[in-house]
Design a protein around this motif. Structure first.
Motif, PDB file in Angstrom:
ATOM      1  N   GLY A 237       0.818  -1.215   0.000  1.00  0.00           N
ATOM      2  CA  GLY A 237       0.000   0.000   0.000  1.00  0.00           C
ATOM      3  C   GLY A 237       0.850   1.262   0.000  1.00  0.00           C
ATOM      4  O   GLY A 237       0.544   2.231  -0.700  1.00  0.00           O
ATOM      5  N   ASP A 238       1.924   1.244   0.788  1.00  0.00           N
ATOM      6  CA  ASP A 238       2.818   2.409   0.828  1.00  0.00           C
ATOM      7  C   ASP A 238       3.540   2.598  -0.504  1.00  0.00           C
ATOM      8  O   ASP A 238       3.735   3.736  -0.959  1.00  0.00           O
TER       9      ASP A 238
ATOM     10  N   LYS B   6       1.253   4.386  -2.819  1.00  0.00           N
ATOM     11  CA  LYS B   6       1.201   5.829  -2.561  1.00  0.00           C
ATOM     12  C   LYS B   6       2.418   6.519  -3.177  1.00  0.00           C
ATOM     13  O   LYS B   6       2.292   7.597  -3.761  1.00  0.00           O
TER      14      LYS B   6
ATOM     15  N   ALA C 243       2.220   6.986  -6.914  1.00  0.00           N
ATOM     16  CA  ALA C 243       1.320   8.061  -7.337  1.00  0.00           C
ATOM     17  C   ALA C 243       1.900   9.449  -7.063  1.00  0.00           C
ATOM     18  O   ALA C 243       1.326  10.453  -7.484  1.00  0.00           O
ATOM     19  N   ALA C 244       3.029   9.503  -6.384  1.00  0.00           N
ATOM     20  CA  ALA C 244       3.626  10.791  -6.008  1.00  0.00           C
ATOM     21  C   ALA C 244       4.275  11.481  -7.203  1.00  0.00           C
ATOM     22  O   ALA C 244       4.629  10.848  -8.195  1.00  0.00           O
TER      23      ALA C 244
END
Length: 184
Positions: free
Chosen positions: A133-134, A137, A140-141
């Motif tokens: 999950g991290d 993220k 998507a940064a």
């Protein structure tokens, strides 16, 4: 062969061969995809670019070429228990934007190929699911144009997290399966 003897090829060599084979990925994204493929249980095969980029028409790297060296070094580093796994990213003298963008590319490649390899989220530990999950993220940064010393330190911490997350996911999917096979 100890991991220290199997190093990743230079980013510039991977870039040159990627362009030669017309691969639609940055060198960091390509390395992330290779590592995601391997961590997800995909085989270390010479025709890996077609597998990790989901395009069977892509060429196969020659034996000993930079992309073949990348495969061999990555597979060895992921499987070695010394945790000397490294990410193919620009050098520290590159801009913060270039380095952070390459790290986010690496994460995007890792996630896409991890899924292509057929890894099941059910096989992941709680920590593995959190790490995945991290990584999503981070994928998507967007890179930051400039930064200060604090931003440099944050990027170094994120790089270390990504490195350990890849090892954790590889451990959950590949090493745990190998361990179960040995027990049976």
């Amino acid at each position: 062969m100890p991991v220290s003897a199997i190093e990743l090829p230079a980013l510039s060599a991977v870039d040159a061969q990627s362009r030669q084979l017309a691969l639609a990925a940055t060198p960091s994204e390509l390395h992330g995809a290779l590592c995601g493929w391997l961590a997800g249980g995909g085989a270390s095969v010479r025709d890996w670019p077609g597998k990790v980029l989901a395009d069977n028409d892509l060429g196969t790297p020659d034996n000993g070429s930079p992309l073949d060296q990348l495969r061999l070094a990555s597979a060895a580093q992921l499987s070695d228990r010394s945790f000397e796994f490294s990410l193919l990213l620009p050098d520290a003298d590159a801009s913060l934007a270039e380095r952070s963008g390459a790290l986010f590319d690496w994460c995007r490649g890792f996630l896409s190929a991890f899924g292509l390899a057929g890894a099941s989220a059910n096989a992941l530990s709680v920590e593995g699911r959190e790490a995945l999950g991290d990584l999503a993220k981070l994928a998507a940064a967007q890179p930051q144009d400039d930064g200060d010393e604090e931003d440099e330190e944050a990027l170094a911490e994120i790089e270390e997290f990504v490195r350990v997350a890849a090892l954790l996911l590889h451990g959950d999917i590949v090493l745990a399966a190998q361990h179960r096979q040995r027990l049976n």
